[in-house]
Design a protein around this motif. Structure first.
Motif, PDB file in Angstrom:
ATOM      1  N   ASP B  46       0.792  -1.226   0.000  1.00  0.00           N
ATOM      2  CA  ASP B  46       0.000   0.000   0.000  1.00  0.00           C
ATOM      3  C   ASP B  46       0.830   1.286   0.000  1.00  0.00           C
ATOM      4  O   ASP B  46       0.290   2.378   0.052  1.00  0.00           O
ATOM      5  CB  ASP B  46      -0.984   0.012   1.177  1.00  0.00           C
ATOM      6  N   ASP B  50      -0.666   5.035  -6.138  1.00  0.00           N
ATOM      7  CA  ASP B  50      -2.070   4.765  -6.495  1.00  0.00           C
ATOM      8  C   ASP B  50      -2.694   3.530  -5.852  1.00  0.00           C
ATOM      9  O   ASP B  50      -3.852   3.256  -6.066  1.00  0.00           O
ATOM     10  CB  ASP B  50      -2.253   4.639  -8.015  1.00  0.00           C
ATOM     11  N   GLN B  52      -4.228   2.101  -2.865  1.00  0.00           N
ATOM     12  CA  GLN B  52      -4.679   2.479  -1.526  1.00  0.00           C
ATOM     13  C   GLN B  52      -4.882   1.247  -0.645  1.00  0.00           C
ATOM     14  O   GLN B  52      -4.501   1.230   0.503  1.00  0.00           O
ATOM     15  CB  GLN B  52      -5.978   3.261  -1.622  1.00  0.00           C
ATOM     16  N   SER B  70      -7.249   1.682  -6.285  1.00  0.00           N
ATOM     17  CA  SER B  70      -6.423   2.889  -6.316  1.00  0.00           C
ATOM     18  C   SER B  70      -7.126   4.025  -5.580  1.00  0.00           C
ATOM     19  O   SER B  70      -8.327   3.935  -5.272  1.00  0.00           O
ATOM     20  CB  SER B  70      -6.131   3.300  -7.754  1.00  0.00           C
ATOM     21  N   ARG B  71      -6.378   5.084  -5.330  1.00  0.00           N
ATOM     22  CA  ARG B  71      -6.945   6.248  -4.656  1.00  0.00           C
ATOM     23  C   ARG B  71      -8.053   6.877  -5.482  1.00  0.00           C
ATOM     24  O   ARG B  71      -8.861   7.638  -4.985  1.00  0.00           O
ATOM     25  CB  ARG B  71      -5.846   7.278  -4.383  1.00  0.00           C
ATOM     26  N   TYR B  72      -8.051   6.588  -6.764  1.00  0.00           N
ATOM     27  CA  TYR B  72      -9.059   7.181  -7.659  1.00  0.00           C
ATOM     28  C   TYR B  72     -10.209   6.216  -7.958  1.00  0.00           C
ATOM     29  O   TYR B  72     -11.020   6.455  -8.844  1.00  0.00           O
ATOM     30  CB  TYR B  72      -8.390   7.623  -8.964  1.00  0.00           C
TER      31      TYR B  72
END
Lengths: 169, 147
Positions: B46, B50, B52, B70-72
């Motif tokens: 982690d 990107d 998460q 991912s964070r997105y």
């Protein structure tokens, strides 16, 4: 090497060339011991460096290998070239002095074999590996090393003489 | 004939793998912490750009299958290999390579990171900014280990 193992390597190389990095990973596991078997008797203490340099070249150029069936011949050629180059660079090449060859029956025979190997030049060790370990004929060994067949023959003779002395002295 | 006395370590192996991936770069550094501690933090994945959260779906020997978010909000289904000091994963859009080995001299741990956004179905990563991202990931890992 068995035909089955060879086929496995060729299949992995094809899959890796097609873009599968997991096949590339398996190919590394597969080729590592083979490259080590070729490099180590030539590069001796620098064997691991020669193995890494060989695999770097092989992986970098895998895409440009025209025929995956030729994988092992190609890898062997790269391994011998890199092992000789690394061994020369490390300035470990010292020609054999037959008077220094250890006596037979020595309990340290395994070490003595290494000693005899270390006293040969990398080029002599390369001929020995190609002929006696890889089973290539003189012509093929000479072609791979890019030397005349006569030179390969004399190097082999000298290398074998050193070993014979080691056992019979 | 002489038998091999020393194998390549995982960091050297990572350089070889990266050589087979077009556009791949390797970020390497030494962290002042023991191998076991470093590898535990690395294996969580982690700290990577990107990623998460990562869920391990299944393992079979050294084979591993994981789901990453991912964070997105993107999801990646990763498959690959995990061994002590070694992890190699790929999904359709990602390649991840991690290695750790005790540093020479016995102080600290040498780590190496490679991979990035994969050009789909190819052994290639988008080359732009890859090294910067990997270096940042190394920084994040170092910061975590300092805590």
């Amino acid at each position: 090497m068995t035909g089955e193992r060879r086929d496995r390597g060729v299949a992995l190389a094809r899959a890796a060339r097609a873009g599968d990095t997991l096949a590339l990973h398996e190919l590394l596991d597969h080729l590592g011991p083979y490259v080590s078997r070729v490099c180590t008797p030539i590069a001796l203490a620098d064997g691991p460096d020669a193995v890494q340099e060989t695999l770097l070249v092989v992986f970098r150029q895998l895409r440009s290998l025209k025929d995956p069936q030729a994988l092992y011949g190609w890898v062997r050629a790269v391994a011998v070239r890199e092992a000789v180059r690394i061994a020369r660079r490390a300035s470990r090449a010292r020609p054999a002095e037959l008077a220094d060859v250890p006596a037979g029956g020595d309990p340290q025979l395994a070490t003595d074999i290494d000693d005899v190997l270390a006293r040969l030049s990398p080029e002599h060790r390369a001929v020995l590996v190609l002929r006696d370990v890889e089973g290539l004929d003189e012509q093929s060994a000479a072609a791979l090393l890019r030397i005349p067949a006569g030179t390969a023959k004399s190097r082999l003779h000298r290398a074998r003489t050193s070993f014979r002395k080691a056992w019979s002295a | 004939m002489t038998e091999p006395t020393r194998e390549m370590d995982t960091v050297q192996r990572l350089h070889v793998m990266a050589a087979g991936v077009r556009g791949a770069r390797v970020a390497e550094r030494i962290l002042p912490a023991p191998f076991e501690e470093v590898w535990e933090a690395m294996a969580a994945l982690d700290f990577l750009p990107d990623l998460q959260r990562v869920w391990v779906l299944r393992t079979d020997g050294d084979r591993i299958e994981a789901l990453a978010r991912s964070r997105y909000g993107f999801r990646a289904h990763l498959r690959g290999f995990r061994r002590p000091g070694w992890c190699w994963l790929q999904s359709r859009f990602l390649i991840v390579g991690l290695a750790a080995a005790p540093a020479p001299g016995g102080t600290g741990t040498r780590i190496a990171l490679t991979g990035g956004v994969r050009i789909p179905t190819r052994a290639a990563v988008v080359p732009f900014g890859t090294l910067r991202e990997l270096t940042s990931a190394g920084d994040r890992l170092a910061t975590r280990l300092e805590r």
